[in-house]
Enzyme design. Structure first.
Site, PDB file in Angstrom:
ATOM      1  N   CYS A  69       8.639 -74.753  30.633  1.00 27.11           N
ATOM      2  CA  CYS A  69       7.524 -75.678  30.409  1.00 27.11           C
ATOM      3  C   CYS A  69       8.095 -77.085  30.439  1.00 27.11           C
ATOM      4  CB  CYS A  69       6.845 -75.391  29.074  1.00 27.11           C
ATOM      5  SG  CYS A  69       5.571 -76.600  28.636  1.00 27.11           S
ATOM      6  N   ASN A 169      -0.128 -70.406  37.635  1.00 26.78           N
ATOM      7  CA  ASN A 169      -0.942 -71.544  37.225  1.00 26.78           C
ATOM      8  C   ASN A 169      -1.578 -72.159  38.471  1.00 26.78           C
ATOM      9  OD1 ASN A 169       0.013 -71.722  34.280  1.00 26.78           O
ATOM     10  ND2 ASN A 169       1.926 -71.762  35.423  1.00 26.78           N
ATOM     11  N   CYS A 196       0.513 -80.567  32.350  1.00 29.22           N
ATOM     12  CA  CYS A 196       1.450 -79.468  32.562  1.00 29.22           C
ATOM     13  C   CYS A 196       2.617 -80.001  33.371  1.00 29.22           C
ATOM     14  CB  CYS A 196       0.783 -78.305  33.289  1.00 29.22           C
ATOM     15  SG  CYS A 196       1.921 -76.979  33.734  1.00 29.22           S
ATOM     16  N   GLY A 197       3.796 -80.044  32.770  1.00 23.34           N
ATOM     17  CA  GLY A 197       4.954 -80.644  33.425  1.00 23.34           C
ATOM     18  C   GLY A 197       5.379 -79.922  34.680  1.00 23.34           C
TER      19      GLY A 197
END
Length: 252
Positions: A69, A169, A196-197
């Site tokens: 993440c 994702n 979202c990185g």
């Protein structure tokens, strides 16, 4: 136990450290519950590692594991530095491999943090779905990415369908003056998140490989914050501000 709550550009995490690894998926679901717990997108637990500064356990809010993440890596680095678990420039182990991070402009509650993500991998191109062309890119976790003429044009029902078809994702991006606007639907959260990185990194990587952006740009997620992404010889660098929102004690 004492825990901290962090926000990294709208992506929020519960963080604590322990002296041993163990399965905490049920704890993650309790702590991350928005109504009955602390409320967060994920749980990060820092544990010792024999070679690197530390290792993390990362859980989504539904208790599932995630290998990586991007926003979590920066929040985790700030927590580790301020708890004397790592120096300002550190390396730590994740499920996706070793991550490098550096804490800059630090205060106990706020810092600018850069992390170096794992090397990106293009898994598939030319995926046709919903009249759009998607790429599947792994930036620590898999992400589907496509361009859009309007960042408002994000069909979360379509994203939910794609998420289960590809177990990934789902992101849309809009190129604007050489920079990117990005929206992300995250598995494990099962909804759109404010940032979202690894999703921003995947969008940046496709746009960079196709020559639509340069190798150092700004990226704007739904939270409205500004992130700074770049490409070096090995991987993607990811820089932005993180904030400790509070610290509290939780009865197990």
């Amino acid at each position: 136990m004492k825990i901290s709550k962090y926000s990294a550009n709208g992506n929020d995490f519960v963080i604590f450290h322990d002296d041993k690894k163990q399965e905490r998926n049920e704890l993650a679901k309790v702590l991350c519950h928005r109504q009955e717990g602390i409320g967060a997108d994920g749980l990060i637990v820092i544990v010792p590692h024999e070679k690197y500064d530390f290792e993390w356990e990362f859980y989504n809010s539904d208790g599932s594991h995630a290998d990586m993440c991007g926003n979590g890596s920066r929040a985790c680095a700030h927590y580790a530095y301020n708890h004397n678990l790592a120096p300002a420039k550190m390396q730590f182990m994740t499920g996706a491999g070793v991550i490098g991070a550096e804490v800059e402009e630090n205060t106990p509650k706020n810092a600018m943090v850069t992390s170096e993500l794992t090397a990106p991998e293009i898994l598939e191109t030319g995926i046709e779905f919903g009249g759009h062309s998607w790429w599947l890119i792994n930036t620590g976790v898999p992400h589907l990415v496509r361009y859009t003429d309007s960042i408002e044009d994000f069909d979360t029902e379509e994203a939910r369908e794609l998420r289960y078809v590809y177990n990934a994702n789902v992101n849309i991006m809009h190129v604007e003056s050489g920079n990117l606007r990005v929206r992300t639907y995250e598995r494990g959260v099962e909804d759109e998140t404010l940032a979202c990185g690894t999703g921003m990194a995947a969008c940046f990587y496709r746009a960079y490989k196709e020559g639509k952006v340069k190798n150092n740009i700004e990226v704007y997620p739904t939270s409205g914050d500004t992130l700074y992404l770049g490409a070096n010889e090995k991987t993607i660098t990811f820089k932005g501000r993180v904030k400790k929102t509070f610290e509290t004690e939780w009865e197990v």
